[in-house]
Write an enzyme that holds these catalytic residues in place. Structure first.
Site, PDB file in Angstrom:
ATOM      1  N   LYS A 195      -8.696  47.395  60.422  1.00 39.09           N
ATOM      2  CA  LYS A 195      -7.531  46.975  59.630  1.00 39.09           C
ATOM      3  C   LYS A 195      -7.186  45.498  59.817  1.00 39.09           C
ATOM      4  O   LYS A 195      -6.206  45.015  59.246  1.00 39.09           O
ATOM      5  CB  LYS A 195      -6.311  47.836  59.961  1.00 39.09           C
ATOM      6  CG  LYS A 195      -5.815  47.790  61.403  1.00 39.09           C
ATOM      7  CD  LYS A 195      -4.600  48.698  61.582  1.00 39.09           C
ATOM      8  CE  LYS A 195      -4.103  48.704  63.026  1.00 39.09           C
ATOM      9  NZ  LYS A 195      -5.028  49.415  63.918  1.00 39.09           N
ATOM     10  N   TYR A 235      -2.959  53.393  67.606  1.00 41.20           N
ATOM     11  CA  TYR A 235      -2.384  53.384  68.949  1.00 41.20           C
ATOM     12  C   TYR A 235      -2.276  54.813  69.461  1.00 41.20           C
ATOM     13  O   TYR A 235      -1.734  55.690  68.800  1.00 41.20           O
ATOM     14  CB  TYR A 235      -1.004  52.726  68.925  1.00 41.20           C
ATOM     15  CG  TYR A 235      -0.310  52.733  70.271  1.00 41.20           C
ATOM     16  CD1 TYR A 235      -0.689  51.846  71.271  1.00 41.20           C
ATOM     17  CD2 TYR A 235       0.718  53.631  70.534  1.00 41.20           C
ATOM     18  CE1 TYR A 235      -0.062  51.853  72.507  1.00 41.20           C
ATOM     19  CE2 TYR A 235       1.356  53.646  71.768  1.00 41.20           C
ATOM     20  CZ  TYR A 235       0.958  52.753  72.749  1.00 41.20           C
ATOM     21  OH  TYR A 235       1.579  52.766  73.974  1.00 41.20           O
ATOM     22  N   LYS A 262       0.353  41.534  79.467  1.00 35.92           N
ATOM     23  CA  LYS A 262      -0.230  41.016  78.265  1.00 35.92           C
ATOM     24  C   LYS A 262       0.367  39.669  77.931  1.00 35.92           C
ATOM     25  O   LYS A 262       1.447  39.308  78.432  1.00 35.92           O
ATOM     26  CB  LYS A 262      -0.091  42.003  77.107  1.00 35.92           C
ATOM     27  CG  LYS A 262       1.310  42.257  76.615  1.00 35.92           C
ATOM     28  CD  LYS A 262       1.392  43.095  75.345  1.00 35.92           C
ATOM     29  CE  LYS A 262       1.151  44.562  75.451  1.00 35.92           C
ATOM     30  NZ  LYS A 262       1.346  45.317  74.179  1.00 35.92           N
ATOM     31  N   HIS A 307      -7.590  42.962  67.318  1.00 32.07           N
ATOM     32  CA  HIS A 307      -7.142  43.126  65.938  1.00 32.07           C
ATOM     33  C   HIS A 307      -6.196  42.006  65.488  1.00 32.07           C
ATOM     34  O   HIS A 307      -5.883  41.891  64.312  1.00 32.07           O
ATOM     35  CB  HIS A 307      -6.444  44.478  65.746  1.00 32.07           C
ATOM     36  CG  HIS A 307      -5.115  44.590  66.436  1.00 32.07           C
ATOM     37  ND1 HIS A 307      -4.996  44.757  67.808  1.00 32.07           N
ATOM     38  CD2 HIS A 307      -3.850  44.549  65.942  1.00 32.07           C
ATOM     39  CE1 HIS A 307      -3.720  44.827  68.122  1.00 32.07           C
ATOM     40  NE2 HIS A 307      -3.004  44.697  67.017  1.00 32.07           N
ATOM     41  N   ARG A 333       6.895  47.770  74.125  1.00 34.88           N
ATOM     42  CA  ARG A 333       6.442  49.108  74.551  1.00 34.88           C
ATOM     43  C   ARG A 333       6.488  49.239  76.064  1.00 34.88           C
ATOM     44  O   ARG A 333       5.576  49.784  76.694  1.00 34.88           O
ATOM     45  CB  ARG A 333       5.033  49.400  74.029  1.00 34.88           C
ATOM     46  CG  ARG A 333       4.952  49.610  72.521  1.00 34.88           C
ATOM     47  CD  ARG A 333       3.604  50.219  72.158  1.00 34.88           C
ATOM     48  NE  ARG A 333       3.518  50.467  70.720  1.00 34.88           N
ATOM     49  CZ  ARG A 333       2.609  49.930  69.916  1.00 34.88           C
ATOM     50  NH1 ARG A 333       1.720  49.099  70.410  1.00 34.88           N
ATOM     51  NH2 ARG A 333       2.580  50.221  68.636  1.00 34.88           N
ATOM     52  N   GLU A 381      -6.946  57.491  78.154  1.00 28.71           N
ATOM     53  CA  GLU A 381      -6.298  57.478  79.461  1.00 28.71           C
ATOM     54  C   GLU A 381      -6.645  58.704  80.312  1.00 28.71           C
ATOM     55  O   GLU A 381      -6.142  58.845  81.419  1.00 28.71           O
ATOM     56  CB  GLU A 381      -4.783  57.339  79.292  1.00 28.71           C
ATOM     57  CG  GLU A 381      -4.388  55.991  78.690  1.00 28.71           C
ATOM     58  CD  GLU A 381      -2.885  55.792  78.600  1.00 28.71           C
ATOM     59  OE1 GLU A 381      -2.132  56.776  78.810  1.00 28.71           O
ATOM     60  OE2 GLU A 381      -2.463  54.654  78.323  1.00 28.71           O
ATOM     61  N   ARG A 409       0.213  65.886  76.625  1.00 33.23           N
ATOM     62  CA  ARG A 409      -0.795  65.078  75.936  1.00 33.23           C
ATOM     63  C   ARG A 409      -2.075  65.859  75.662  1.00 33.23           C
ATOM     64  O   ARG A 409      -2.750  65.622  74.658  1.00 33.23           O
ATOM     65  CB  ARG A 409      -1.143  63.849  76.775  1.00 33.23           C
ATOM     66  CG  ARG A 409      -0.010  62.838  76.914  1.00 33.23           C
ATOM     67  CD  ARG A 409      -0.462  61.695  77.777  1.00 33.23           C
ATOM     68  NE  ARG A 409       0.427  60.538  77.678  1.00 33.23           N
ATOM     69  CZ  ARG A 409       0.042  59.287  77.785  1.00 33.23           C
ATOM     70  NH1 ARG A 409      -1.248  59.022  78.007  1.00 33.23           N
ATOM     71  NH2 ARG A 409       0.890  58.292  77.687  1.00 33.23           N
ATOM     72  N   ASP A 468     -10.959  45.558  64.940  1.00 32.21           N
ATOM     73  CA  ASP A 468     -10.293  46.663  64.265  1.00 32.21           C
ATOM     74  C   ASP A 468     -10.541  46.599  62.762  1.00 32.21           C
ATOM     75  O   ASP A 468     -10.458  45.538  62.144  1.00 32.21           O
ATOM     76  CB  ASP A 468      -8.784  46.563  64.559  1.00 32.21           C
ATOM     77  CG  ASP A 468      -8.040  47.851  64.244  1.00 32.21           C
ATOM     78  OD1 ASP A 468      -8.383  48.497  63.238  1.00 32.21           O
ATOM     79  OD2 ASP A 468      -7.105  48.195  64.986  1.00 32.21           O
TER      80      ASP A 468
END
Length: 427
Positions: free
Chosen positions: A138, A168, A376, A111, A353, A306, A237, A136
């Site tokens: 957006k 996310y 990353k 994205h 994050r 996940e 979750r 993505d």
């Protein structure tokens, strides 16, 4: 009469000169602009900090990147595909028989970070593989069009036929992968296993090493979905209902509305969102009633990517299952903040994050983990980290090749004309 003739000659002379000058200006402006984006003098030299794992960085010799403005180059709408493939150093032939006989599929969800995506794609690109790119919904239109232009230059690279606006930790993230899986199984091009990537990943293993790893005794017919039975700390979750705020975030529904139990009395597992899956398992995911029911149940959970694949990989009906496989499978090198002092000595870049965005000083740790990929990277924040890893990876890829190296596959130049290497000897 003579005066009239002279005036006429002068007029014709001026007219002719005007046409010539105008034509020169026209053709100058209409000239293909590809070369304007790849000026060697604007390239930053490869950092001396790379020397630890690029031993051919001789003292006093400056190495230069050959493509300095990848983003601007891709945004140029006048590109020809033949120029793009050469100028951006894509590998154009299978580098070994082993790789040719074991084609891989890749799902890449992106994205942002256009330059990083292009550099990651050329690092993993091989003509025998197949690549589904999910952009993505957006993402800016200019970005989407640039990716489409790039993909159109390759028969084995395509955009997902259905695009999601990804949130996310939302179900849309899982749906994006499933959209690509549907496209991949419809493709006439064969593939053995599929690997998923995001736009801030970069490979650590070469394509040959990926093939050898996936064909190893441990993983030959197995899916790689690292994970364990869902810990107590993660049960909220899937025990509470969640709602996806489209393109933004995920929130609990109401005041802690509870979900019913999972279908088919499934044991829920928790793991990473990254995987390497066999073709048969992907067919199972798309066709099995068990998989379909789990998918429906997962739509109002938090970060279903996940738990979905790792849960299915722990049932006996699933082809290539890896029951109680635990965290086995070196898929990603990631520095988590809460693992400082245990699996790593800290992030040399910065955390986002609670995941490390790598700096140059993190690269030795990445290389030593011998994972398939690392996450990353940011091409703007820590460009030297990407430069160094990219050059190290391309060196390894070309050193393992069993076919002659094409000059256009080289990523860097140097100012010295000393001993030959896998770099072009002109700066």
């Amino acid at each position: 009469m003579c005066q009239l003739h002279g005036a006429k000659c002068s007029f014709l002379f001026c007219l002719g000169m005007s046409i010539i000058i105008g034509s020169l200006i026209y053709f100058q402006t209409k000239m293909p602009t590809e070369q304007k984006y790849l000026q060697p003098q604007s390239c930053r030299p490869i950092s001396a900090k790379c020397k630890a794992f690029l031993p051919k960085l001789e003292k006093g010799v400056e190495w230069c990147k050959r493509d300095c403005q990848v983003k601007n180059y891709i945004l140029n709408s006048n590109l020809t595909c033949s120029s793009l493939i050469v100028d951006l150093h894509f590998i154009t032939r299978p580098l070994s028989h082993k790789e040719e006989e074991y084609p891989l599929a890749f799902i890449v969800t992106i994205h942002k970070e256009l330059e990083l995506f292009v550099r990651m794609l050329r690092a993993i690109y091989m003509p025998q593989n197949i690549y589904c790119i999910h952009v993505d919904g957006k993402a800016p239109m200019e970005y989407q069009m640039a990716v489409q232009r790039l993909a159109s230059c390759f028969q084995n690279v395509f955009l997902s036929s259905r695009r999601e606006t990804v949130t996310y930790a939302g179900f849309s993230r899982l749906q994006a992968d499933l959209n690509c899986m549907k496209d991949l199984v419809k493709s006439k091009q064969s593939w053995k296993k599929v690997v998923n990537l995001c736009g801030q990943d970069f490979p650590v293993k070469s394509n040959l090493e990926l093939v050898e790893y996936m064909q190893s005794k441990e993983w030959r017919d197995k899916n790689m979905t690292p994970g364990v039975k869902q810990p107590v700390s993660m049960r909220h979750r899937t025990q509470l209902q969640h709602r996806e705020i489209r393109g933004s975030h995920v929130v609990p529904k109401g005041q802690g509305l509870k979900k019913g139990p999972p279908p088919h009395n499934l044991q829920i597992y928790f793991g990473t969102a990254y995987y390497a899956l066999t073709r048969d398992f992907v067919d199972f995911v798309l066709k099995s009633q068990i998989a379909h029911d789990l998918l429906e149940w997962s739509k109002d959970t938090f970060s279903p990517d996940e738990h979905y694949f790792v849960t299915l990989n722990h049932i006996k009906e699933a082809p290539g299952n890896h029951i109680d496989g635990g965290w086995a499978g070196a898929i990603r090198a990631i520095k988590w903040r809460d693992q400082e002092g245990m699996t790593h000595s800290g992030c040399k870049g910065h955390y986002i994050r609670d995941i490390c965005v790598y700096g140059v000083e993190d690269l030795l740790w990445i290389i030593n983990t011998n994972s398939m990929f690392a996450n990353k990277f940011e091409s703007n924040t820590f460009p030297e980290a990407l430069d160094c890893l990219e050059q190290w990876h391309r060196n390894k890829v070309l050193n393992q090749s069993t076919v002659p190296i094409e000059p256009s596959w080289l990523l860097a130049t140097k100012s010295s004309s000393s001993s030959a290497s896998y770099f072009q000897q002109v700066c």
